[in-house]
Scaffold this motif. Structure first.
Motif, mmCIF file in Angstrom:
data_model
loop_
_atom_site.group_PDB
_atom_site.id
_atom_site.type_symbol
_atom_site.label_atom_id
_atom_site.label_comp_id
_atom_site.label_asym_id
_atom_site.label_seq_id
_atom_site.Cartn_x
_atom_site.Cartn_y
_atom_site.Cartn_z
ATOM 1 N N GLY A 38 0.824 -1.194 0.000
ATOM 2 C CA GLY A 38 0.000 0.000 0.000
ATOM 3 C C GLY A 38 0.859 1.245 0.000
ATOM 4 N N PRO A 39 0.251 2.409 0.159
ATOM 5 C CA PRO A 39 1.036 3.649 0.215
ATOM 6 C C PRO A 39 2.092 3.586 1.319
ATOM 7 N N GLY A 40 3.316 3.952 0.958
ATOM 8 C CA GLY A 40 4.391 3.973 1.928
ATOM 9 C C GLY A 40 4.975 2.616 2.245
ATOM 10 N N GLN A 41 4.627 1.589 1.455
ATOM 11 C CA GLN A 41 5.105 0.237 1.724
ATOM 12 C C GLN A 41 5.897 -0.323 0.547
ATOM 13 N N VAL A 42 6.656 -1.386 0.831
ATOM 14 C CA VAL A 42 7.347 -2.132 -0.213
ATOM 15 C C VAL A 42 7.047 -3.612 -0.029
ATOM 16 N N ALA A 84 8.347 -4.739 -5.388
ATOM 17 C CA ALA A 84 7.328 -3.761 -5.782
ATOM 18 C C ALA A 84 7.230 -2.698 -4.701
ATOM 19 N N VAL A 85 6.769 -1.511 -5.084
ATOM 20 C CA VAL A 85 6.604 -0.418 -4.128
ATOM 21 C C VAL A 85 5.196 0.139 -4.239
ATOM 22 N N GLY A 86 4.713 0.679 -3.126
ATOM 23 C CA GLY A 86 3.421 1.334 -3.111
ATOM 24 C C GLY A 86 3.542 2.815 -3.399
ATOM 25 N N GLY A 87 2.412 3.476 -3.324
ATOM 26 C CA GLY A 87 2.386 4.905 -3.608
ATOM 27 C C GLY A 87 3.267 5.706 -2.680
#
Length: 351
Positions: A38-42, A84-87
């Motif tokens: 999610g946002p702010g996550q990897v 993968a990375v989040g927003g």
């Protein structure tokens, strides 16, 4: 379907293999949805994950209720590669080798603002205990907790950077001075990592103290100048003593070994019924005692830097590795008392 296409669940979502502990003594290796950051996550593909005594507690059901949430995928010691990375997260992290802090600190309480993130005053939250951990092919963590590693880093060795960060916290608290006489009580994984970090401070003596002869001797390969059992260690000799064992008598032993005016750092988690410290000995000896719990973000940074520079070599501590499907064998080795067992790894990419 291609032989290399990812498996999917009935909703069409890609799945991965993971260890799931449903409750004390009950586990399975299952296919679970691949987590999406999610946002702010990897999301990190796990290369290796260490199995430690806390994971054994989760498996056996002996961890205090407020510090575990079943069902759970354990695993808090790990290393891997960002997939993968989040927003809001730098896309340049994709493909980078990383480790990450386990404590999900709040960043706003008084302790966090003072840099003591392992003492965060918010509700306990830690990867592998209250949220899914690394006994899986991938996991999701907050990007702010990630520490990048050099390209080509040995990720099996890097999986030990979590206990190494605790050792770094002890070394930072100890503030060793070149030329000091130092003793490390306990030659388990935490003790051997602590020996490596303290050896970099150029002590005059660095003695590993452990009743297990083979473990104490191993410390000499890690930078100790000598090794002995607790009864052979000279009382009142050492400027600095770091206790890493958490055995019933080890804290008292550490104080006994310190010289008058010396320093003692306690980092091993004591077992129930551990022998207490003598306040008369502390006062008359003017001995300073410093407790260490977990590792702050600063300690993690110190450990990762030492690893990158070759001052910290966790790899030789690994004695066993298994695929996820052999989780039961791995967790049984931990705490078995077998002197030939060092660090045990799970390798989620292997079958």
């Amino acid at each position: 379907m291609s032989a290399h296409a990812p498996a999917r669940d009935t909703a069409g979502r890609p799945t991965q293999r993971a260890v799931v502990v449903d409750g004390p003594g009950r586990h399975r290796v299952a296919r679970v949805p691949v987590p999406e950051p999610g946002p702010g996550q990897v999301r990190v593909d796990v290369a290796a994950a260490g199995v430690c005594g806390s994971d054994r507690e989760v498996h056996d059901g002996t961890r205090p209720a407020g510090y575990v949430r079943y069902p759970l995928t354990p695993g808090h010691e790990w290393a891997g590669t960002v997939a993968a990375v989040g927003g809001g997260v730098d896309p340049g992290l994709v493909g980078r080798p990383v480790v990450a802090e386990g404590f999900v600190n709040c960043q706003v309480c008084a302790r966090c603002r003072s840099g003591e993130t392992s003492l965060c005053e918010a509700e306990y939250d830690e990867t592998g205990f209250t949220r899914p951990g690394a006994f899986a092919q991938s996991l999701v963590v907050p990007a702010r907790l990630v520490h990048t590693l050099p390209e080509g880093a040995d990720l099996r060795a890097a999986a030990l950077l979590e206990p190494a960060a605790v050792a770094a916290a002890a070394a930072l608290a100890a503030r060793p001075v070149p030329g000091e006489r130092i003793a490390v009580v306990g030659a388990g994984a935490l003790g051997l990592l602590t020996v490596q970090l303290l050896a970099a401070a150029s002590p005059a003596e660095l003695v590993a103290v452990d009743p297990r002869t083979a473990r104490a001797d191993a410390a000499q390969d890690m930078g100790a100048t000598s090794a002995c059992g607790p009864r052979q260690a000279a009382p009142g000799r050492f400027d600095l003593v770091v206790e890493t064992a958490g055995a019933p008598d080890s804290a008292a032993t550490a104080v006994r070994l310190a010289r008058r005016g010396g320093r003692v750092v306690l980092v091993g988690l004591p077992v129930e019924g551990a022998r207490g410290l003598d306040p008369i000995a502390l006062t008359l000896g003017q001995i300073s005692v410093h407790g260490v719990f977990g590792a702050s973000s600063g300690a993690w940074t110190h450990a990762v830097r030492a690893f990158a520079q070759g001052l910290l070599r966790p790899g030789p501590l690994v004695t066993h590795s298994f695929p996820l499907e052999r989780y039961a064998e791995a967790v049984a080795l931990v705490g078995s008392g077998d002197p030939g067992v060092g660090k045990v790894l799970l390798l989620p990419g292997e079958e």
